[in-house]
Design a protein around this motif. Structure first.
Motif, PDB file in Angstrom:
ATOM      1  N   LYS A 143      -5.941  20.467 -14.173  1.00  0.00           N
ATOM      2  CA  LYS A 143      -6.043  21.779 -14.834  1.00  0.00           C
ATOM      3  C   LYS A 143      -4.654  22.730 -14.509  1.00  0.00           C
ATOM      4  N   ASN A 144      -4.390  22.799 -13.384  1.00  0.00           N
ATOM      5  CA  ASN A 144      -3.278  23.650 -13.196  1.00  0.00           C
ATOM      6  C   ASN A 144      -2.215  23.232 -13.692  1.00  0.00           C
ATOM      7  N   ILE A 145      -1.665  21.732 -13.869  1.00  0.00           N
ATOM      8  CA  ILE A 145      -0.623  21.279 -14.655  1.00  0.00           C
ATOM      9  C   ILE A 145      -0.759  21.643 -15.968  1.00  0.00           C
ATOM     10  N   CYS A 153       0.855  -1.094   0.044  1.00  0.00           N
ATOM     11  CA  CYS A 153       0.119   0.053   0.083  1.00  0.00           C
ATOM     12  C   CYS A 153       0.731   1.099   0.156  1.00  0.00           C
ATOM     13  N   THR A 154       0.190   2.519  -0.036  1.00  0.00           N
ATOM     14  CA  THR A 154       0.973   3.613  -0.342  1.00  0.00           C
ATOM     15  C   THR A 154       0.583   4.723   0.939  1.00  0.00           C
ATOM     16  N   GLY A 155       1.610   4.911   1.406  1.00  0.00           N
ATOM     17  CA  GLY A 155       1.106   5.966   2.498  1.00  0.00           C
ATOM     18  C   GLY A 155       1.841   7.171   2.291  1.00  0.00           C
ATOM     19  N   TYR A 156       1.018   8.104   1.410  1.00  0.00           N
ATOM     20  CA  TYR A 156       1.653   9.533   1.020  1.00  0.00           C
ATOM     21  C   TYR A 156       0.690  10.326   1.783  1.00  0.00           C
ATOM     22  N   SER A 157      -0.586  10.410   1.471  1.00  0.00           N
ATOM     23  CA  SER A 157      -1.678  11.539   1.797  1.00  0.00           C
ATOM     24  C   SER A 157      -1.800  11.448   3.355  1.00  0.00           C
ATOM     25  N   GLU A 158      -1.827  12.753   3.964  1.00  0.00           N
ATOM     26  CA  GLU A 158      -2.260  12.857   5.380  1.00  0.00           C
ATOM     27  C   GLU A 158      -3.717  13.941   5.565  1.00  0.00           C
ATOM     28  N   ILE A 209      -3.701   9.089   5.738  1.00  0.00           N
ATOM     29  CA  ILE A 209      -5.119   8.670   5.334  1.00  0.00           C
ATOM     30  C   ILE A 209      -5.388   8.427   4.142  1.00  0.00           C
ATOM     31  N   TRP A 210      -6.712   7.709   3.819  1.00  0.00           N
ATOM     32  CA  TRP A 210      -7.005   7.348   2.491  1.00  0.00           C
ATOM     33  C   TRP A 210      -6.093   6.445   1.901  1.00  0.00           C
ATOM     34  N   THR A 211      -5.523   5.732   2.815  1.00  0.00           N
ATOM     35  CA  THR A 211      -4.466   4.571   2.266  1.00  0.00           C
ATOM     36  C   THR A 211      -5.076   3.303   1.897  1.00  0.00           C
ATOM     37  N   SER A 212      -4.866   3.192   0.497  1.00  0.00           N
ATOM     38  CA  SER A 212      -5.847   2.008  -0.147  1.00  0.00           C
ATOM     39  C   SER A 212      -5.495   0.681   0.157  1.00  0.00           C
ATOM     40  N   ILE A 213      -6.337  -0.217   0.374  1.00  0.00           N
ATOM     41  CA  ILE A 213      -5.708  -1.680   0.776  1.00  0.00           C
ATOM     42  C   ILE A 213      -4.940  -1.656   2.030  1.00  0.00           C
ATOM     43  N   TRP A 229     -16.976   7.067  -8.300  1.00  0.00           N
ATOM     44  CA  TRP A 229     -16.262   7.792  -9.087  1.00  0.00           C
ATOM     45  C   TRP A 229     -15.021   8.348  -8.273  1.00  0.00           C
ATOM     46  N   PRO A 230     -15.268   8.623  -7.092  1.00  0.00           N
ATOM     47  CA  PRO A 230     -13.930   9.301  -6.308  1.00  0.00           C
ATOM     48  C   PRO A 230     -12.613   8.598  -6.486  1.00  0.00           C
ATOM     49  N   GLU A 231     -12.786   7.192  -6.532  1.00  0.00           N
ATOM     50  CA  GLU A 231     -11.587   6.448  -6.715  1.00  0.00           C
ATOM     51  C   GLU A 231     -10.809   6.928  -8.054  1.00  0.00           C
ATOM     52  N   VAL A 232     -11.155   7.166  -9.306  1.00  0.00           N
ATOM     53  CA  VAL A 232     -10.558   7.573 -10.157  1.00  0.00           C
ATOM     54  C   VAL A 232     -10.318   9.058 -10.046  1.00  0.00           C
ATOM     55  N   VAL A 233     -11.410   9.918  -9.906  1.00  0.00           N
ATOM     56  CA  VAL A 233     -11.397  11.244 -10.018  1.00  0.00           C
ATOM     57  C   VAL A 233     -10.645  11.886  -8.882  1.00  0.00           C
ATOM     58  N   ILE A 234     -10.427  11.461  -7.958  1.00  0.00           N
ATOM     59  CA  ILE A 234      -9.755  12.182  -6.721  1.00  0.00           C
ATOM     60  C   ILE A 234      -8.519  11.494  -6.662  1.00  0.00           C
ATOM     61  N   GLY A 235      -8.517  10.189  -6.590  1.00  0.00           N
ATOM     62  CA  GLY A 235      -7.282   9.415  -6.240  1.00  0.00           C
ATOM     63  C   GLY A 235      -6.072   9.605  -7.264  1.00  0.00           C
ATOM     64  N   SER A 281      -2.570  17.314   4.068  1.00  0.00           N
ATOM     65  CA  SER A 281      -1.501  17.301   2.962  1.00  0.00           C
ATOM     66  C   SER A 281      -2.305  16.207   1.923  1.00  0.00           C
ATOM     67  N   GLY A 282      -2.678  16.513   0.920  1.00  0.00           N
ATOM     68  CA  GLY A 282      -3.117  15.675  -0.191  1.00  0.00           C
ATOM     69  C   GLY A 282      -2.716  16.045  -1.444  1.00  0.00           C
ATOM     70  N   SER A 283      -3.509  17.426  -1.999  1.00  0.00           N
ATOM     71  CA  SER A 283      -2.893  17.892  -3.379  1.00  0.00           C
ATOM     72  C   SER A 283      -1.581  18.611  -3.151  1.00  0.00           C
ATOM     73  N   ASP A 284      -1.295  19.300  -2.000  1.00  0.00           N
ATOM     74  CA  ASP A 284       0.031  19.657  -1.586  1.00  0.00           C
ATOM     75  C   ASP A 284       0.962  18.577  -0.813  1.00  0.00           C
ATOM     76  N   GLY A 296      -4.560  12.499  -7.825  1.00  0.00           N
ATOM     77  CA  GLY A 296      -4.643  13.875  -8.245  1.00  0.00           C
ATOM     78  C   GLY A 296      -5.910  14.505  -8.851  1.00  0.00           C
ATOM     79  N   THR A 297      -6.480  15.350  -8.165  1.00  0.00           N
ATOM     80  CA  THR A 297      -7.775  16.112  -8.376  1.00  0.00           C
ATOM     81  C   THR A 297      -7.887  16.630  -9.874  1.00  0.00           C
ATOM     82  N   PRO A 298      -9.158  16.797 -10.409  1.00  0.00           N
ATOM     83  CA  PRO A 298      -9.083  17.472 -11.495  1.00  0.00           C
ATOM     84  C   PRO A 298      -8.628  19.035 -11.829  1.00  0.00           C
ATOM     85  N   ASN A 299      -9.196  19.416 -10.410  1.00  0.00           N
ATOM     86  CA  ASN A 299      -8.354  20.895 -10.321  1.00  0.00           C
ATOM     87  C   ASN A 299      -6.756  20.878 -10.412  1.00  0.00           C
ATOM     88  N   ILE A 300      -6.175  20.017  -9.858  1.00  0.00           N
ATOM     89  CA  ILE A 300      -4.750  19.964  -9.978  1.00  0.00           C
ATOM     90  C   ILE A 300      -4.263  19.593 -11.332  1.00  0.00           C
TER      91      ILE A 300
HETATM   92  C1  LIG Z   1     -10.251   6.190  -3.728  1.00  0.00           C
HETATM   93  C2  LIG Z   1      -9.246   6.771  -3.188  1.00  0.00           C
HETATM   94  C3  LIG Z   1      -8.003   6.046  -3.042  1.00  0.00           C
HETATM   95  C4  LIG Z   1      -6.832   6.833  -2.434  1.00  0.00           C
HETATM   96  N1  LIG Z   1      -5.715   5.912  -2.287  1.00  0.00           N
HETATM   97  C5  LIG Z   1      -4.729   6.665  -1.623  1.00  0.00           C
HETATM   98  C6  LIG Z   1      -3.728   5.760  -1.307  1.00  0.00           C
HETATM   99  O1  LIG Z   1      -3.563   4.663  -1.571  1.00  0.00           O
HETATM  100  N2  LIG Z   1      -2.343   6.478  -0.524  1.00  0.00           N
HETATM  101  C7  LIG Z   1      -2.540   7.671  -0.582  1.00  0.00           C
HETATM  102  O2  LIG Z   1      -1.398   8.469  -0.167  1.00  0.00           O
HETATM  103  N3  LIG Z   1      -3.407   8.875  -0.907  1.00  0.00           N
HETATM  104  C8  LIG Z   1      -4.596   7.956  -1.409  1.00  0.00           C
HETATM  105  N4  LIG Z   1      -5.837   8.942  -1.635  1.00  0.00           N
HETATM  106  C9  LIG Z   1      -5.824  10.088  -1.535  1.00  0.00           C
HETATM  107  C10 LIG Z   1      -5.673  11.310  -2.775  1.00  0.00           C
HETATM  108  O3  LIG Z   1      -4.392  11.268  -3.338  1.00  0.00           O
HETATM  109  C11 LIG Z   1      -6.044  12.606  -2.075  1.00  0.00           C
HETATM  110  O4  LIG Z   1      -7.190  12.772  -1.833  1.00  0.00           O
HETATM  111  C12 LIG Z   1      -5.956  13.674  -3.259  1.00  0.00           C
HETATM  112  O5  LIG Z   1      -4.444  13.709  -3.470  1.00  0.00           O
HETATM  113  C13 LIG Z   1      -6.373  14.925  -2.915  1.00  0.00           C
HETATM  114  O6  LIG Z   1      -6.042  15.391  -1.551  1.00  0.00           O
HETATM  115  P1  LIG Z   1      -6.988  15.677  -0.576  1.00  0.00           P
HETATM  116  O7  LIG Z   1      -8.022  14.775  -0.245  1.00  0.00           O
HETATM  117  O8  LIG Z   1      -6.267  16.080   0.791  1.00  0.00           O
HETATM  118  O9  LIG Z   1      -7.591  17.066  -1.007  1.00  0.00           O
HETATM  119  P2  LIG Z   1      -7.223  18.492  -1.103  1.00  0.00           P
HETATM  120  O10 LIG Z   1      -5.853  18.640  -1.391  1.00  0.00           O
HETATM  121  O11 LIG Z   1      -7.360  19.146   0.357  1.00  0.00           O
HETATM  122  O12 LIG Z   1      -8.359  19.107  -1.982  1.00  0.00           O
HETATM  123  C14 LIG Z   1      -9.600  19.505  -1.615  1.00  0.00           C
HETATM  124  C15 LIG Z   1     -10.279  20.389  -2.839  1.00  0.00           C
HETATM  125  O13 LIG Z   1      -9.456  21.494  -3.085  1.00  0.00           O
HETATM  126  C16 LIG Z   1      -8.930  21.705  -4.464  1.00  0.00           C
HETATM  127  N5  LIG Z   1      -7.499  22.063  -4.517  1.00  0.00           N
HETATM  128  C17 LIG Z   1      -6.417  21.843  -3.765  1.00  0.00           C
HETATM  129  N6  LIG Z   1      -5.297  22.614  -4.138  1.00  0.00           N
HETATM  130  C18 LIG Z   1      -5.540  23.096  -5.102  1.00  0.00           C
HETATM  131  C19 LIG Z   1      -4.994  24.246  -5.964  1.00  0.00           C
HETATM  132  N7  LIG Z   1      -3.777  24.444  -5.732  1.00  0.00           N
HETATM  133  N8  LIG Z   1      -5.834  24.738  -6.948  1.00  0.00           N
HETATM  134  C20 LIG Z   1      -6.864  24.609  -7.459  1.00  0.00           C
HETATM  135  N9  LIG Z   1      -7.662  23.494  -6.398  1.00  0.00           N
HETATM  136  C21 LIG Z   1      -7.142  23.033  -5.382  1.00  0.00           C
HETATM  137  C22 LIG Z   1      -8.828  20.163  -5.056  1.00  0.00           C
HETATM  138  O14 LIG Z   1      -9.078  20.161  -6.292  1.00  0.00           O
HETATM  139  C23 LIG Z   1     -10.100  19.706  -4.009  1.00  0.00           C
HETATM  140  O15 LIG Z   1     -11.206  19.941  -4.903  1.00  0.00           O
HETATM  141  C24 LIG Z   1      -6.789   8.099  -2.334  1.00  0.00           C
HETATM  142  C25 LIG Z   1      -7.962   8.880  -2.662  1.00  0.00           C
HETATM  143  C26 LIG Z   1      -9.144   8.318  -3.027  1.00  0.00           C
HETATM  144  C27 LIG Z   1     -10.269   9.123  -3.158  1.00  0.00           C
END
Ligand SMILES: Cc1cc2nc3c(=O)[nH]c(=O)nc-3n(C[C@H](O)[C@H](O)[C@H](O)COP(=O)(O)OP(=O)(O)OC[C@H]3O[C@@H](n4cnc5c(N)ncnc54)[C@H](O)[C@@H]3O)c2cc1C
Length: 386
Positions: free
Chosen positions: A373-375, A119-124, A152-156, A359-365, A127-130, A367-371
């Motif tokens: 779009k920024n790239i 499994c992958t321990g990255y997100s906190e 958090i969100w650590t799959s499997i 859908w969150p599995e592929v839409v958020i996991g 600290s998700g997008s950043d 990197g979110t669509p906003n991120i």
């Molecule tokens: C099904 C699933 C499985 C996952 N599995 C794993 C896993 O195995 N291991 C792991 O480490 N993580 C995992 N994740 C976590 C995932 O990587 C994070 O949810 C993702 O990176 C977004 O971070 P966040 O949830 O903290 O949202 P945030 O970063 O807090 O974002 C919240 C909202 O703000 C927007 N936003 C944030 N920053 C910006 C910006 N600079 N500009 C514009 N908009 C912005 C985002 O688009 C979003 O809409 C998983 C997530 C999901 C849904």
């Protein structure tokens, strides 16, 4: 761009066809024993880790052969090549690039054999997008690191034996990226607790993971101290470089088209409704655009260049398509749409209801669509940073 395959590549395609004709378990008969037999056979063929170097037990296959292999496997709806999903997708490639000889010998054969999951321990929580703002801390104590913090969100996480973990080893604010280190952690260690999180589709496939004075041997560090960000960028590039993802979308589109043939709208099969037809065609066109964009990455890879921000275009299309296809499947079902899995008369055993909630599995996991779009804005269109 040349869309033709060479005679050698076509000969390889023939070999894959023959193998599939002889060995692919029938779709309805994929019990654990036949999948285990399949895994053994594809491993013996060296098709698991097909593009990995032969020295580590991979297939040493070239990029075009890999494309042919993936295409044919997807067309015939074959089970995945190997069962250790994250190990094959990014942990293995990161170990091959940054690992010590001992780490390669210890982990790579098990990943190829699918002995256990990673499994992958990255997100906190903050600290998700950043991701580079992560705080989970590791302090060196002799030949160990002592880890405290949370992921958090650590799959499997519940079913994994090992985790690839990012920790902060330098508190100096100037070291934002350079203060991150990558550790390989055994999940049944003292000081590590997994708490599953239930998702809205009713499943519990991800978890929170807590670290309380967890001790990790220094020999389990991947790369140098402070090199964790580079290890991660390289690992995620492997996640994003695949063009095989369009095959999954095509399969969903085919199944939804079939659903539209069986469900009725205004007294006729839904597939005859102009609005439904338009949306099916639009989805097909978008998938084709993804396929062609995938060819752009492939061309870069063939030229030996690194795959860059263009993968964000497909990630963004895919996010939109996953939501659109889920909504379309429910609309086609009409009054049956609100039924859940297990309800009488729910079409396809509730598969599309679960799909629409997943859908969150592929839409958020990843990197979110906003991120994405920024790239695209900054790195492809050259627009200023927002
Ligand atoms: C099904 C699933 C499985 C996952 N599995 C794993 C896993 O195995 N291991 C792991 O480490 N993580 C995992 N994740 C976590 C995932 O990587 C994070 O949810 C993702 O990176 C977004 O971070 P966040 O949830 O903290 O949202 P945030 O970063 O807090 O974002 C919240 C909202 O703000 C927007 N936003 C944030 N920053 C910006 C910006 N600079 N500009 C514009 N908009 C912005 C985002 O688009 C979003 O809409 C998983 C997530 C999901 C849904």
């Amino acid at each position: 761009m040349d869309f033709e395959f060479t005679p050698e590549e076509e000969a390889f395609r023939g070999e894959v066809h023959k193998f599939l004709d002889e060995n692919l378990p029938a779709e309805g008969g994929r019990d654990p024993a036949s999948v285990a037999k399949w895994n053994k056979l594809v491993r013996e063929k060296r098709w698991v880790g097909f593009s990995w170097p032969v020295e580590v037990g991979g297939g040493g296959g070239d990029i075009m052969q890999q494309v042919v292999l993936k295409e044919e496997m997807a067309r015939r709806k074959a089970p995945p090549l190997g069962s250790c999903f994250m190990g094959l997708a990014w942990v293995g490639p990161a170990i091959i690039e940054y690992g010590t000889e001992e780490q390669k010998q210890k982990f790579i054969p098990d990943i190829l054999d699918g002995k256990y999951q990673w499994c992958t321990g990255y997100s906190e929580p903050d600290s998700g997008s950043d991701l580079a703002s992560l705080k989970c801390k590791a302090v060196r104590d002799g030949d160990h690191y002592v880890v405290n913090g949370q992921k958090i969100w650590t799959s499997i996480a519940m079913w994994s034996k090992w985790m690839i973990l990012l920790v902060r080893t330098s508190a100096n604010p100037d070291d934002k990226h350079d203060g991150i280190t990558c550790l390989l952690v055994e999940m049944d260690s003292d000081g590590l607790e997994v708490r599953p999180i239930k998702n809205m589709a009713g499943g519990a496939m991800f978890a929170e993971v807590f670290f309380n004075d967890l001790r990790v041997p220094v020999e389990n560090r991947l790369g140098d101290e402070g090199q964790g960000w580079r290890v991660t960028i390289s690992a995620l590039a492997h996640e994003r470089s695949g063009i095989a993802e369009i095959h999954g979308l095509l399969r969903s589109l085919e199944a939804i088209t079939e659903l539209a043939r069986t469900c009725r709208k205004n007294g006729k099969p839904a597939v005859e409704d102009p609005g439904i037809r338009r949306r099916l065609v639009k989805a097909g066109t978008r998938i084709e655009a993804m396929r062609l964009n995938g060819m752009r990455f492939l061309t870069k890879q063939l030229k030996g260049e690194k795959v860059g921000p263009e993968t964000s275009i497909n990630k963004l299309h895919r996010a939109a398509l996953e939501i659109e296809l889920g909504e379309l499947a429910l609309e086609i079902q009409g009054s049956a749409a609100p039924l859940m899995k297990g309800a009488a008369d729910v079409p396809d055993d509730g598969r599309w209801q679960t799909f629409a909630l997943s859908w969150p599995e592929v839409v958020i996991g990843g990197g979110t669509p906003n991120i994405q779009k920024n790239i695209i804005a900054e790195r492809i269109l050259g627009l200023p940073k927002d």
